[in-house]
Design an enzyme around this catalytic site. Sequence first.
Site, mmCIF file in Angstrom:
data_model
loop_
_atom_site.group_PDB
_atom_site.id
_atom_site.type_symbol
_atom_site.label_atom_id
_atom_site.label_comp_id
_atom_site.label_asym_id
_atom_site.label_seq_id
_atom_site.Cartn_x
_atom_site.Cartn_y
_atom_site.Cartn_z
ATOM 1 N N LYS A 78 0.842 -1.197 0.000
ATOM 2 C CA LYS A 78 0.000 0.000 0.000
ATOM 3 C C LYS A 78 0.875 1.243 0.000
ATOM 4 O O LYS A 78 1.927 1.263 0.642
ATOM 5 C CB LYS A 78 -0.892 0.035 1.242
ATOM 6 N N GLY B 183 -7.837 5.260 -2.200
ATOM 7 C CA GLY B 183 -8.570 4.986 -3.440
ATOM 8 C C GLY B 183 -7.982 3.886 -4.281
ATOM 9 O O GLY B 183 -8.229 3.815 -5.472
ATOM 10 N N GLU C 25 1.015 -5.089 4.351
ATOM 11 C CA GLU C 25 0.163 -5.764 5.322
ATOM 12 C C GLU C 25 -0.094 -7.182 4.858
ATOM 13 O O GLU C 25 -0.077 -7.470 3.671
ATOM 14 C CB GLU C 25 -1.207 -5.046 5.428
ATOM 15 N N ASN D 51 -15.535 -0.207 18.063
ATOM 16 C CA ASN D 51 -16.646 0.736 18.080
ATOM 17 C C ASN D 51 -17.031 0.996 19.521
ATOM 18 O O ASN D 51 -17.366 0.074 20.262
ATOM 19 C CB ASN D 51 -17.830 0.180 17.301
ATOM 20 N N ARG E 248 -19.547 2.151 21.243
ATOM 21 C CA ARG E 248 -20.985 2.462 21.376
ATOM 22 C C ARG E 248 -21.768 1.167 21.270
ATOM 23 O O ARG E 248 -21.206 0.117 20.990
ATOM 24 C CB ARG E 248 -21.407 3.390 20.248
#
Lengths: 453, 453, 165, 165
Positions: free
Chosen positions: B158, B164, B200, B290, B292
């Site tokens: 990468k 993109g 990666e 996350n 939440r």
Amino acid sequence: MFRKVLIANRGEIALRVINACKEMGIRTVAVYSTADRNSLHVRFADEAICIGPPRSAESYLNVPAVISAAEIADVDAIHPGYGLLSENANFAEVCRASNIKFIGPPPEVTRMMGEKSTARQTMKKAKVPILPGSDGVIGSVDEALEWAKSVGYPVILKAVAGGGGRGMRICRSPQELPDLYNQASTEALNAFGNGDLYMEKFIERPRHIEFQVLADEHGNVLSLNERECSIQRRHQKLIEEAPSLKITQQQREEMGKVIRKSLKDIGYWNAGTIEFLMDEDGKIYFIEMNTRIQVEHPVTEMITGIDLVKAQLRIAGGEKLTDIIPQPIVINGHAIECRINAEHPEKFTPSAGKITAFNLPGGNGVRVDTAQYAEGVVPPYYDSLIGKLIVHGKDREEAMNKMQRALDQFIVQGIHTTIPLHKKIFEDEEFRAGNFDTKFMERFFEREKAKAE
Amino acid sequence: MFRKVLIANRGEIALRVINACKEMGIRTVAVYSTADRNSLHVRFADEAICIGPPRSAESYLNVPAVISAAEIADVDAIHPGYGLLSENANFAEVCRASNIKFIGPPPEVTRMMGEKSTARQTMKKAKVPILPGSDGVIGSVDEALEWAKSVGYPVILKAVAGGGGRGMRICRSPQELPDLYNQASTEALNAFGNGDLYMEKFIERPRHIEFQVLADEHGNVLSLNERECSIQRRHQKLIEEAPSLKITQQQREEMGKVIRKSLKDIGYWNAGTIEFLMDEDGKIYFIEMNTRIQVEHPVTEMITGIDLVKAQLRIAGGEKLTDIIPQPIVINGHAIECRINAEHPEKFTPSAGKITAFNLPGGNGVRVDTAQYAEGVVPPYYDSLIGKLIVHGKDREEAMNKMQRALDQFIVQGIHTTIPLHKKIFEDEEFRAGNFDTKFMERFFEREKAKAE
Amino acid sequence: MEANELKDLRELVEFLKDNKIAEFDLERGDLKVRIKFTGPPVPAAIDYTQLATLIPQQTIAPAPLAAAAAAPVSTPAAEAQAPAENVHEVKSPIVGTFYESSAPGAAAFVKVGDQVEVGQVLCIVEAMKLMNEIESDVAGEVIRRIVNNGQPVEYGQPLFAVKPR
Amino acid sequence: MEANELKDLRELVEFLKDNKIAEFDLERGDLKVRIKFTGPPVPAAIDYTQLATLIPQQTIAPAPLAAAAAAPVSTPAAEAQAPAENVHEVKSPIVGTFYESSAPGAAAFVKVGDQVEVGQVLCIVEAMKLMNEIESDVAGEVIRRIVNNGQPVEYGQPLFAVKPR
């Protein structure tokens, strides 16, 4: 397993059975009267056959029409639901003769349990506790005193030829017994031309407790524990819950043993419910057995995780209980059901008509069993149950709170329903404390009346 | 416990939180934009305050408006739901400054987890397995070959300055690496003026697995096990289930330990979800956290019997996990959720408008979380989720069958929904076998296209 | 009927619909017209399955807000009143607390009967300790102050009635 | 009426329908027009929230029945056809299997073109091994047999079309 099942019923229970079949890959056939042409049980079945005009006697209770439909649709089995033909032994016999599996107990057992005194004797023989009764005429005051002493007061004197409350006296002490005996006997003689009396133990404030059972066709019986159904109006249950606050784990296990033995003796199979009255001391007495799935079966499903209708289908398909039910049966939390009837919430007059708005509550721990929908029509020909709201909480407190928020979100416009009544009951202190009995609704209405004045 | 809570959200999650509060006896305050005036979260809250015009930026995302509403209504706490302000650390800080309890983790932790690289480093330090990466520029083909050898093929190159897809190459063998390295570097140089690359580990067919966690404010952390969320379209989850077929009990326990330690180290509290990718060998790698409650939280609720939103409220109220959650946590059956979006089921174009017919499925093991209703309106301003259909069965097979019959009974007219798409997915052999990954939907659409031709 | 008559009729019907008229009779000289619209009052569209409109809407109107305020307040019903003809309502652009003056005890920015200009400050709405001056979006006479001093207001809630000039 | 008058009338009616007008009277000089649309609110008013009518009704029509029958059968659509004017349908009073004759190979009770009397046997519907003779409830000419020999029929399903005399 069956390839195709006909559901000889309507409304929510028809849809309940259709759902169970669909989830098991069984093809479904609905039958319907012309009044139910647009019902959801018709909509969601794989096939549907019109069997007659609106009146039940000419459609849902019309045995030849139902059997013809079953033959035409070429089904393996018929599920009768509750009510209608579900406890009609003749219907079960016709099914047998037509080589269609009836999903329920054998007709002989249905017939035996349908006769109140036979059922009582049968259960007594099988060592199920029954309400003490003199089992014959009490010929004199002395005999009455002696019998009352043997079971304890209060007792009730009843006319052998009786009915409608005449020749009936509740007796709370030996002092008042002689006078009451004579009054009752005279009243019975005048009313029925027969002064003979018999006696029963009387329970002042009984609770209605019932045990759910499952039995396979290989002699295995399981008790799925009790439901509490004391919130009734004129013997119509309004609210049911499980477990009962008043049944101890020991009682539960003892009853489990008694029930297993008695139903094995009788040769029972499929689902059934044994109904008891509980006295003030927590002792329970057999009153009757219902040889079918009950309206309130979901509360048992919620706390046991067992799908009773699927179990019925698998039992009728010849499977063994050990393959159907993971054991031991564990009680998980608390469940309550409110019957939502199309009735005026105070006058209880039936309220048929078109539903103009319909919002169902949802979310965690809320289950709705209904075949109604927005713009649906409640026809005037059948019973008034249009839905059941069932909640499941970690304890009774959570379940009650959940029921309150769910009732607030259950909106039905266009017809009257019992929803406003349920909301009030769930605010009642006596109900919330759980210290009620079958006379609860009488006291509740008196309190409501007093509040309104 | 809190006296009054403001719910800074809309739609089904606002109603979900309102329900939890009501069942706990907490007063609720809804906020709404003018487009949501007739929404059920407004209808069913105890109080409701209009905070702005339709656009989220001027209403639901308008921090001063939400805080003003909270001050005016005099609430103790704010529940942010998911999306909107739920992972906005600034908002949590303003809450703190305004002396209003934010129901979620401390803002410092939210901020840390919101930065992808910080989160990665934090988790790596806490011994949570992370996707192997070069953690810096790979300066030459030789270095790249060496690094790839150390983690095994395939790997992905990468661009450090990238985005993109440019300067990105998947490399499956050492033979092809040199060419791909040079191509990627050249492309990156041309596109971004910087040819630096990092590497990666690449997973060809990853599954998306996430672990639900709860942590109290006293340093106690619990893993509520995993959810399987591989059925996605353009990184939008469509179907979630629990447990995952691919997580072994041993893995579950090991992850539980790792998660408990890492979140304790971080100082995490309240509910959260740690997301992983699983490779073809069943090894899992951290991708993000996350901070939440998640859309798909109900599937965990169904199999554990734990109400996650109530747990959030109690944690924020200062209670200890040991008082909130009965332990050990037992997995009971299998649960699946379908997200019902107001979208065209093939084109995925949003479908706002008025609902003309709305029938919710019910019955045993079916839960619907929605704030929509017959004649309700789906406004064009917000995300397209209009409801969640959740089923709970004794195993995955029963749950899938239940979902199919429930999808058939979930009727929405007037707008397009993803219901027809879900019906097709539940008929797909690959889905039913459970052998899928996050590329499933691509293959599914190809199969559907092939069928149509 | 002639072409222009049909045109006239079209206009008439549009007018009747706009004004939610169900039946219309006209007799003049030799001309008689009678029009009756179908069923549920035509254009009105009472959406009576709209749950939100069906149910007592205590939560939707600013009633709870009003209840939360210490000061005696006008009823939500009064607040919800449709503005009379030729009256413009200045609405709150934010959620907050309404103040008629810049400081306790100071004179109100405006009082009933005042002539106000576009952009003139009418009041303050406090949100998060910030005093937001609310300006008039119309020139005219203040004919009513709709909310009370110190009362919480929500987005879009009418604050003043102004008769434009 | 003249051609252009009919055209005008068409336009007028279209216009009234578009505007959901139920009744329209016009009198001018010697011209009097009165238009009243029939029954359920003129053309629109599809009760589209009726689930049962919304959804493909394969289960409500006798389609599954038809499918169950071995013999090729008329489509449910055809069976569901509204009876034409002046045609009476003799319907099945029970669920069962339709037979046109008393025994396999025997002559049909009636055939198309026959004159039948009230009470005359038209066919047999077998239910639970019982042969139920179905009698005509009208006198007239048999113009169509709607179901096929051996086909299952449900309650209320039309069997014969008879033109009453």
